[in-house]
Design an enzyme around this catalytic site. Sequence first.
Site, PDB file in Angstrom:
ATOM      1  N   GLY A 180      26.179 -28.209 -13.259  1.00  0.00           N
ATOM      2  CA  GLY A 180      25.398 -27.790 -14.431  1.00  0.00           C
ATOM      3  C   GLY A 180      24.982 -26.421 -14.557  1.00  0.00           C
ATOM      4  O   GLY A 180      25.115 -25.745 -13.428  1.00  0.00           O
TER       5      GLY A 180
ATOM      6  N   ARG B  58      17.164 -24.233 -16.838  1.00  0.00           N
ATOM      7  CA  ARG B  58      15.617 -24.474 -16.776  1.00  0.00           C
ATOM      8  C   ARG B  58      15.241 -23.872 -15.305  1.00  0.00           C
ATOM      9  O   ARG B  58      13.893 -23.503 -15.161  1.00  0.00           O
ATOM     10  CB  ARG B  58      15.125 -25.921 -16.750  1.00  0.00           C
TER      11      ARG B  58
ATOM     12  N   GLY C  29      15.848 -40.199 -18.262  1.00  0.00           N
ATOM     13  CA  GLY C  29      16.337 -41.159 -19.121  1.00  0.00           C
ATOM     14  C   GLY C  29      15.698 -42.283 -18.934  1.00  0.00           C
ATOM     15  O   GLY C  29      15.108 -43.088 -17.750  1.00  0.00           O
TER      16      GLY C  29
ATOM     17  N   ASN D 179       3.360 -15.304  31.583  1.00  0.00           N
ATOM     18  CA  ASN D 179       2.388 -14.745  30.551  1.00  0.00           C
ATOM     19  C   ASN D 179       2.674 -13.587  29.798  1.00  0.00           C
ATOM     20  O   ASN D 179       2.905 -12.446  30.335  1.00  0.00           O
ATOM     21  CB  ASN D 179       1.030 -14.414  31.567  1.00  0.00           C
TER      22      ASN D 179
END
Length: 407
Positions: A12, A16, A141, A345
Amino acid sequence: MADRVAIILAAGISQRMNTQLAKVLHEVCGRPMLAYVLDACRQVGVARIHIVVGYTAEQVKERFGDSEDIVWVRQEEQRGTGHAVLCCKEHLKDFEGETLVLCGDGPLIRAETLKTLIGKHQGETAVTLATAVLDDPTGYGRIIRDAYGNIEGIVEHSDCTSEQLAIREVNPSYYLFNNKVLFEAVEKVRPDNVKKEYYLTDALSVIIATGHKVTAVTAVRPEEAMGVNSRAQLCVASKIMQHRIQQELMDNGVTIVDPDNTWIDVRAQIGQDTVIEPFTYIHGEVKIGRGCRIGPFAYLRSGTALKDDVVLGVFAEVKNSTLGRGVRARHQSYIGDAAVGQNVNIGAGSITANFDGEKVNQTNIGDNCYIGSGSILIAPLELKDGTHINAGTVVSQEDVDKFGRKD
Ligand code: UD1
Ligand code: CA
């Protein structure tokens, strides 16, 4: 077991989304959307996966590469989901088995749902589709059923009457078709709709009209039904995925103090009894052992591996590094491209200067080292076991070698 293949629609144009990047490559919690759909297919053991790609085909192929089970299919012109399926005809026209059809923009898909779909697809059924019931069905849909509950068809949102718009049962686009029936039907679909596209959903009406049995099972949880069409929906899908990731980690014995203010990549692995404090961001392939304490405000990046009992506090950033058992870096530090031994450390504000302007260099720190506050460790650097660096020191390999000779 029936022969089964899959078609994933990913061609697609995604107007959008407003993007130059293929929509299915947009990431949800660290992985492209398409990766989740591929995973779900693979988890239910399909033999081949046909991925329909369009004008961003090269991007998608580059990301997913050539895999034995992937067949790349080109849809030159995006004329709708039905047309996209039809583009696979050359590969599938003689296939006698079942074909799963899914959309590449549905990253929330679960393999369990596909298993349910496969389980319900029995006997004379030509199509089984999964449906979801949503509080807000806008954009999807709608599933049209007759008075007896039999499915009559699917009507796209833009083609719905006002009565149909009120239907809350929707199509998440998870279908299992008898392959022959599918291809006979998509050939007959016409673009008689508002968008003038060839809709896959119309293939169902064709199949029902020819007397085949179509089953619709309400098997998809609302939070799994979502298709991502916009950036806003990408964000919602990411939130849902994030919730899933954290839920699974908590089930595995990880404490997440404030889930709403923590972000964990789907690729991260975290051991039992580790506590993740608020505002921690874990991005990429990160492994954290057991009993660690991470954050608040920690940033862990790709390639990081923490052994057990590591403590990282506020504004500790770690990238592409291994930290041995019991390492502590409680305040404002950057550890990049380093291998740090056990019980080291690292004092407040100490960093590895791993980039020399041209390349990234490695730092190796032995066991039981003490790096005083505000130290800069200039890579490439090798510190032996038990090295003590005074606070505020800029350490280069040259200095270390010099001191080493003095000793
Ligand atoms: C589609 C369904 C709708 C469903 C929704 C679920 C149709 C006609 N509609 O709508 O019923 O509720 O998904 O999320 O099928 N694609 C192609 N080629 C094309 C057009 C689309 O490959 O020519 C791909 C897209 O990349 C996408 C998928 O098909 O991955 C679905 O297309 P999209 O336009 O997002 O359909 P929706 O309007 O979301
Ligand atoms: Ca969609």
